[in-house]
Each structure stands twice: as C-alpha cells, then as structure tokens.
Design an enzyme around this catalytic site. Sequence first.
Site, PDB file in Angstrom:
ATOM      1  N   HIS A 144       0.814  -1.219   0.000  1.00 50.71           N
ATOM      2  CA  HIS A 144       0.000   0.000   0.000  1.00 50.71           C
ATOM      3  C   HIS A 144       0.847   1.269   0.000  1.00 50.71           C
ATOM      4  CE1 HIS A 144       0.557  -0.181   4.503  1.00 50.71           C
ATOM      5  NE2 HIS A 144       0.593   1.122   4.342  1.00 50.71           N
ATOM      6  N   ASP A 150      -0.524  -7.363   0.868  1.00 47.23           N
ATOM      7  CA  ASP A 150       0.035  -6.044   1.152  1.00 47.23           C
ATOM      8  C   ASP A 150       1.550  -6.130   1.072  1.00 47.23           C
ATOM      9  OD1 ASP A 150       0.357  -3.412   1.708  1.00 47.23           O
ATOM     10  OD2 ASP A 150      -0.355  -3.498   3.780  1.00 47.23           O
ATOM     11  N   GLY A 183       3.444   5.820   9.122  1.00 39.53           N
ATOM     12  CA  GLY A 183       4.840   5.982   8.747  1.00 39.53           C
ATOM     13  C   GLY A 183       5.659   4.754   9.057  1.00 39.53           C
ATOM     14  N   SER A 228       4.579   1.845   8.347  1.00 41.97           N
ATOM     15  CA  SER A 228       4.199   0.899   7.307  1.00 41.97           C
ATOM     16  C   SER A 228       5.401   0.419   6.502  1.00 41.97           C
ATOM     17  CB  SER A 228       3.211   1.542   6.338  1.00 41.97           C
ATOM     18  OG  SER A 228       1.911   1.492   6.844  1.00 41.97           O
ATOM     19  N   SER A 271       1.932  -3.909   7.886  1.00 44.33           N
ATOM     20  CA  SER A 271       0.811  -3.629   6.992  1.00 44.33           C
ATOM     21  C   SER A 271      -0.070  -2.526   7.572  1.00 44.33           C
ATOM     22  CB  SER A 271      -0.016  -4.894   6.756  1.00 44.33           C
ATOM     23  OG  SER A 271      -1.192  -4.611   6.028  1.00 44.33           O
TER      24      SER A 271
END
Length: 378
Positions: free
Chosen positions: A227, A251, A330, A332, A347
């Site tokens: 993502h 993801d 952030g 992620s 994720s």
Amino acid sequence: MTISVTRTRRAAAVGATALALLLGPLALTGGATPLPAAAPSADLPAGMVDALERDLGVPRAEAGQRLAFQADAATKVRTLTQALGATYAGAWVDPAAGTVHVATTTPTKVRGPMATGVTTVTVERTLAQLESLGATLDAAGLPADVATWYVDVPTNKIVVEAVGDTAAAAALVAAAGLPAEAVTLAAAPAAPQTFIDVIGGRAYYINSRSRCSVGFSVQGGFVTAGHCGTTGASTTSPSGTFRGSSFPGNDYGWVQVASGNTPRGLVDNYSGGTVRVTGSQQAAVGAYVCRSGSTTGWRCGTVQSYNSTVRYSQGSVSGLIRTTVCAEPGDSGGSLVAGTQAQGVTSGGSGNCRSGGTTYFQPVNEILQAYGLRLILG
C-alpha cells in the site's frame, strides 16, 4: 444460531491482549519448566533488550534465555507440524514460562522424542478446518464494519472483530454459515488503517508525497508494504522504483534501488545500532517479536495469530500476522523480527504506541516467493 459475544481474550498460555485503538495514514503534507533466574544477554543488541523490557516487562537478565527458548521452540513446532499432518491444530509458546503447547485432534500422535517438553491440547477442529472457515468469510467479503478475522489457536476458534458493535460480525458469520461454536465475536473500537507514512525500519519516500519504512533488504533492493506505492512509483532515500506491488488482497511490494545504494541484511534498532538478519524462519504463536519503523522506532510484542484477514477501507488483505506490537502512521512497510529471524513487513492496524495497539504484518517469505527474491543476510 447463538454466537458468544466477548472481547478478544488470549489464553493464559499466550498472556497478551491486543488493544484496538485508532490509527491513521500520514502523508508528507501532514506444563511449564521454569527458566533460570538469570540468562546471558550480553550478545543481544541493547536496543532489543531495552524494548523487550519496556514493552513486555521482560527482565533484562532473562531476555537472552527467553529468545533462545523460542528459537528452539520454533524448530520443535516445525517437527510437530510435519508429524501431525492433517490432525495439526496449531501451536503456541510462552517464553516466560518456557512452555510449548501443540493442539491436535489426535493426541496419541504426539509421542516419542518430539513429545518431550510439549503440552498436548486436544481440540475439535484442525488448523486446516479453521482456516477453511476463514476462507469462507473471505469469499463472503468483509463489510466495512468488520475489522478482521483470525484463527485463535489457543481457543481453537475463529475470532471475528467488528468496529464497535458486533452486529456486523454476527451478520457476516450467519450469512457465511459458520458454526456458532467455532466462532467468537469481538468488539474493536476502531477500524484498522494502513500506516502510509526504509533500510530495515528506516524511512523512505514515495513520489515525494508520503513516507513509509523499509522492510528487509533483498538482492537488488528491499521489500515493503504494497500500500506504500504502486508498481512504477519512484522512491527517494534510497532512490528506486517499485517493481512490484500488490494491495489489497495482499500487502506487499518490492523496490529496486538505483546504483550507488547498497542493500544490507540489517534492521535499525533505533538505539544507535542494528540487528543483523540471519534467516526467515517463522516464529510460533506467543513468541516475542520486535518491529522497526521510522515513526515510533523499535517496539516489541507477541505473535497472536497467523493467516489473519483484515478489512481496511481500501479492501481486505489476507494471510497476515496479527501481533500486540504497537505501530503508527509511517511505520508501514517496516521490519518485524523474532530474534534475528525476519518475519514480515508492517501492513496496518489500530491503536498507537502511547496506549497500545494491534498491528498486522505481511509475512516476508510470501513476498520473497511471489517475486522470486533472495533475502540478504547480515
């Protein structure tokens, strides 16, 4: 059909409860064998010991012993999985107590050397049967008010979490035709969201508009969350290009870095050092894991479940690792490790690192397999 409505509770063997609190995206515009009383931890990175003590209350003197135990337990669980075959119903560990539990529908199969130090739990449903029930939910489609489903191995049930009221979860379970006795409904006060905000946990930037975190170095670049960027998106610090991206459904993504950047098998521990990556063996449910991310640094928790499906606003993502580690926008794409073994990339989830939270991770081995990548070891 009657389905029990409860808050999600972990079995005492796991000893960790996930807190479901709100997170949002961030863009640049905004039978126990007691452990010894003391165990050497001098060879562990200081940041890891600090985080285990801060986040999980692990005594510093026992950190090394507990991590060594869970590494040995992972090997034992792999043997049990193969030996039990279709009767296997999952396994979990408690590093503090030094216990390994294995669930099975045929307990007589746990015998001989592999039974040593293992507590056998007899259950009604195999892991394959529980995952099949979850696949039925996936086929039905998770509505916006259902945050996630996951296999709760210690209770031998599927847990379906809804945002606030559990009515949406109950309706989904009923429509999918799942047996009431195999399901627990849980209320989550907020919906999981992706952490749109890299070099093992360090920041990188996508199209100069958003920030994420590097997962793990691979030959030619690094893996991260799908993502964070679509295929073809450009990155800076390090400069590169998304050569693959899958989200939702999965993801995961991988970035090929430009010449001059050197991928290394290390993860930033945000205490002035790094943790080297030595492999990607999956840890057991209940194991300690730590996450590195560019917003909140190094944080630790425990594994709650594997193969969890999460309903984000963009759509559902399946096959995720559910943990009690906190994270924020952030973080992620950042690295999740168990000791020095790579586990997954961040994720999304719910909560924050002030009050706690639940975070989901895309397993790293699936990413490597999907793109034919090789993990770079430290």
